[in-house]
Design a protein around this motif. Structure first.
Motif, PDB file in Angstrom:
ATOM      1  N   LEU A  92      17.129 -26.840 -47.940  1.00  0.00           N
ATOM      2  CA  LEU A  92      17.411 -26.681 -46.512  1.00  0.00           C
ATOM      3  C   LEU A  92      18.646 -27.485 -46.111  1.00  0.00           C
ATOM      4  O   LEU A  92      19.532 -26.993 -45.409  1.00  0.00           O
ATOM      5  CB  LEU A  92      16.181 -27.118 -45.706  1.00  0.00           C
ATOM      6  N   LEU A  93      18.712 -28.728 -46.595  1.00  0.00           N
ATOM      7  CA  LEU A  93      19.866 -29.566 -46.236  1.00  0.00           C
ATOM      8  C   LEU A  93      21.156 -28.970 -46.803  1.00  0.00           C
ATOM      9  O   LEU A  93      22.193 -28.973 -46.141  1.00  0.00           O
ATOM     10  CB  LEU A  93      19.648 -31.002 -46.721  1.00  0.00           C
ATOM     11  N   ARG A  96      22.159 -25.918 -44.711  1.00  0.00           N
ATOM     12  CA  ARG A  96      22.707 -26.350 -43.420  1.00  0.00           C
ATOM     13  C   ARG A  96      24.168 -26.750 -43.592  1.00  0.00           C
ATOM     14  O   ARG A  96      25.032 -26.375 -42.810  1.00  0.00           O
ATOM     15  CB  ARG A  96      21.909 -27.548 -42.876  1.00  0.00           C
ATOM     16  N   ARG A 106      17.188 -27.214 -29.853  1.00  0.00           N
ATOM     17  CA  ARG A 106      15.727 -27.178 -29.926  1.00  0.00           C
ATOM     18  C   ARG A 106      15.135 -27.200 -28.515  1.00  0.00           C
ATOM     19  O   ARG A 106      14.887 -28.270 -27.964  1.00  0.00           O
ATOM     20  CB  ARG A 106      15.203 -28.371 -30.743  1.00  0.00           C
ATOM     21  N   ARG A 134      20.582 -31.541 -31.234  1.00  0.00           N
ATOM     22  CA  ARG A 134      20.507 -32.494 -32.339  1.00  0.00           C
ATOM     23  C   ARG A 134      21.699 -32.304 -33.265  1.00  0.00           C
ATOM     24  O   ARG A 134      21.903 -31.180 -33.766  1.00  0.00           O
ATOM     25  CB  ARG A 134      19.187 -32.246 -33.097  1.00  0.00           C
ATOM     26  N   TYR A 141      21.056 -38.553 -42.958  1.00  0.00           N
ATOM     27  CA  TYR A 141      20.734 -37.443 -43.852  1.00  0.00           C
ATOM     28  C   TYR A 141      21.821 -37.217 -44.896  1.00  0.00           C
ATOM     29  O   TYR A 141      21.540 -36.749 -45.995  1.00  0.00           O
ATOM     30  CB  TYR A 141      20.553 -36.148 -43.055  1.00  0.00           C
TER      31      TYR A 141
HETATM   32  C1  IPM Z   1      13.266 -30.317 -39.413  1.00  0.00           C
HETATM   33  C2  IPM Z   1      12.660 -30.773 -40.703  1.00  0.00           C
HETATM   34  C3  IPM Z   1      13.773 -31.042 -41.716  1.00  0.00           C
HETATM   35  C4  IPM Z   1      14.638 -32.145 -41.161  1.00  0.00           C
HETATM   36  C5  IPM Z   1      13.297 -31.379 -43.141  1.00  0.00           C
HETATM   37  C6  IPM Z   1      12.335 -30.351 -43.676  1.00  0.00           C
HETATM   38  C7  IPM Z   1      14.443 -31.567 -44.075  1.00  0.00           C
HETATM   39  O1  IPM Z   1      11.865 -31.884 -40.501  1.00  0.00           O
HETATM   40  O2  IPM Z   1      13.968 -29.293 -39.418  1.00  0.00           O
HETATM   41  O3  IPM Z   1      13.042 -30.951 -38.386  1.00  0.00           O
HETATM   42  O4  IPM Z   1      14.320 -33.332 -41.307  1.00  0.00           O
HETATM   43  O5  IPM Z   1      15.686 -31.828 -40.573  1.00  0.00           O
END
Ligand code: IPM
Ligand code: MN
Length: 368
Positions: A92-93, A96, A106, A134, A141
């Motif tokens: 996911l990271l 992104r 959000r 955000r 991160y």
């Molecule tokens: C979110 C999740 C992610 C984050 C994780 C799954 C990497 O908690 O999208 O809020 O920390 O950004």
């Protein structure tokens, strides 16, 4: 309207909630005569199992070749022993970063019909409509150095921001606020962290270009308290990456459940859409998951990638209607007499029906 959507359902409840979200997008396409195409690809734990990596090249290619990426969830306890860079979350990271979107929107809206589902008193959650912005590509991160040194028993992560990274996300927050209730609350820890001092100075500077928007600064610890005490005081809340991660989960309490929260990440080559909730392995595959976060995420696809604002609103109103009618998945059910416990799929079906009725009505009105 043509839209190529990459669908990355991922792990746990990801596939079941994403199915309901894509059903809604298909319905909008069909009812409005749009051409939406969907390509599925693997990410997270399922990708590690099938291809040995949480973000296979084929997935990245599919994503980069699309107009929008719709993601379900990533995370699987099976991989808990792996280092962060090998885990499902790394996929996911990485995506992104590759897509380049830095502003993660959000919204946290307290639906009146869910007032009884939040542990907060209805008079506290009444009329709450917060939009978190955000920052998604900086901070702890992604900062380096990062390491867990097993010899010295020392670990390090780095919180780092440049002025430009703060400027671009702050602009998104002010632009959005200027079309809403004209207030930005910027969250930091400027009493302790240099990064936060840079953050606060930069946001204050950007604010000068938006004289119609009021800016306030809040320290993250007291902000965590204020959003529970007086959530309706907030309009747009601007945060760095980790603070936004934490506060947006907290905001799930206001809406009744984390399962209600959608998100959209904008500013990059391709927008990325994902519900805020995780993979919830404890309830995966049981039809218990709340698909409304994913369905509201589909509404954000319509708004931010398809330019179909009316349809986005129609989806949101359909969700509203279904909640008013008393339909509840387990996470938002409080067992009162007027509510009906439904499965993931049934909830999706109800939203679909309410949506089809409202689009029919709209088309009938245009026809006369
Ligand atoms: C979110 C999740 C992610 C984050 C994780 C799954 C990497 O908690 O999208 O809020 O920390 O950004
Ligand atoms: Mn999170």
């Amino acid at each position: 309207m043509r839209l190529k959507i990459a669908v990355l359902a991922g792990d746990g409840i990801g596939p079941e909630v994403t199915r309901e979200a894509t059903n809604i997008l298909r319905a909008v396409a069909e009812l409005g005569g749009h051409d939406f195409t969907f390509s599925e690809a693997l990410i997270g734990g399922v990708a590690i199992t099938a291809a040995g990596t949480p973000l296979p090249t084929a997935t990245l290619d599919t994503a980069l070749d699309s107009d929008a990426v719709l993601l379900g969830a990533v995370g699987d306890n099976k991989f808990n022993a792996l280092t962060p860079d090998k885990r499902p979350e790394a996929g996911l990271l990485q995506i992104r970063q590759a897509l380049g979107g830095y502003a993660n929107l959000r919204p946290s809206v307290a639906y009146a019909a869910l007032a009884g589902s939040s542990p907060l008193r209805p008079e506290v959650t009444k009329d709450v409509d917060i939009l978190f912005v955000r920052e998604l590509l900086g901070g702890l991160y992604f900062g380096s150095p990062r390491e867990w040194n097993k010899q010295t028993n020392e670990a390090i992560n780095t919180m780092r921001y440049t002025r430009d990274e703060v400027v671009r996300v702050a602009r998104v927050a002010f632009e959005l606020a200027s079309k809403r209730r004209k207030k930005v609350t910027s969250v930091d820890k400027a009493n302790v962290l240099e990064v936060s001092q840079l953050w606060r100075a930069t946001v204050t500077e950007v604010a000068k270009d938006y004289p119609e928007v009021t800016l306030e600064h809040q320290l993250v610890d007291s902000m965590a308290m204020h959003i529970m005490n007086i959530p309706r005081n907030f309009d747009v809340v601007l945060t760095e990456n980790l603070f936004g991660d934490i506060l947006s989960d907290e905001a799930g309490v206001i809406t009744g459940s984390l399962g209600m929260l959608p998100s959209a990440t904008i500013g990059g080559a391709v927008n990325l859409y994902e519900p805020v909730h995780g993979s919830a392995p404890d309830i995966a595959g049981q039809g218990k998951a709340n698909p409304l976060g994913a369905i509201l995420t589909a509404a954000m696809v319509l708004r931010h990638s398809a330019g179909l604002e009316q349809d986005a609103r129609a989806v949101e109103q359909a969700v509203h209607k279904v909640l008013e009618a008393g339909y509840r998945t387990a996470d938002i059910a409080r067992g009162d007499a007027n509510t009906q416990l439904v499965s993931t799929q049934e909830m999706g079906k109800q939203v679909h029906q309410a949506l089809a009725e409202s689009i029919d009505r709209r088309q009938a009105m245009h026809a006369v």
